[in-house]
Design an enzyme around this catalytic site. Structure first.
Site, PDB file in Angstrom:
ATOM      1  CB  SER A  58      -3.036 -11.163  -5.823  1.00  0.00           C
ATOM      2  OG  SER A  58      -1.992 -10.230  -5.813  1.00  0.00           O
ATOM      3  CB  SER A 103      -0.942   0.012   1.203  1.00  0.00           C
ATOM      4  OG  SER A 103      -1.881  -1.031   1.093  1.00  0.00           O
TER       5      SER A 103
END
Length: 178
Positions: free
Chosen positions: A89, A22
């Site tokens: 992911s 992030s």
């Protein structure tokens, strides 16, 4: 619409929770915007709250989440908007599917050791996962399959945020994306 516009690219940051995805995603997006490039940042936490609300953490649900984000990226890229994605992911098969579906897909492996991620755990998620309070937590009770051949590998435990951003920008320049 100008048909000569080039399609956008997707810069997909994958790695464990706490790896720095992030932080890097935000900074890469800022750097691209400073270059006057149209860019959209998609963060895994925000996606889970909005686009993928209701999905669990099974293999299938995680891959559905990845596919949904990939679909949005493909749409934006088609309209010359670059995307930067910060999403765990965890499964290689889902990321491989993205490579087939998104023409300008750049896989960025944020390769940070689990021990380092645990020390960065401001939300206390690893502590809960290690205590068995969070089932299917990536890296603890659920697998993370690192990319075999990422386009870029960043080591946030050895490189600063600025160094990582420069590595990504240099790759994009070398590939003629910016």
């Amino acid at each position: 619409m100008n048909n000569l516009k080039s399609p956008g690219f997707t810069c997909w940051l994958t790695g464990l929770s706490g790896a720095g995805k992030s932080t890097l995603g935000i900074e890469i997006t800022r750097a691209l915007e400073q270059l006057s490039l149209p860019c959209e940042y998609l963060d895994g936490d925000v996606i889970r709250t909005n686009l993928s609300k209701g999905l669990g953490f099974s293999h299938e649900d995680r891959n559905t989440n990845v596919a949904r984000v990939g679909f949005v990226c493909g749409l934006l890229n088609k309209h010359s908007i670059n995307t930067v994605v910060a999403l765990i992911s965890p499964y290689r098969d889902a990321r491989e599917q993205l490579k087939l579906q998104i023409p300008n897909f750049i896989e960025v492996f944020v390769d940070t050791p689990l021990e380092v991620c645990i020390t960065r755990d401001v939300k206390g998620l690893y502590k809960k996962a290690l205590a068995g309070e969070i089932p299917e937590f990536t890296g603890i009770s659920s697998p993370y399959e690192p990319p075999l051949h990422p386009d870029i590998t960043l080591k946030t435990h050895k490189e600063t945020v600025n160094q990582c951003v420069e590595i990504v920008l240099n790759y994009l320049r070398e590939q003629g994306k910016i």
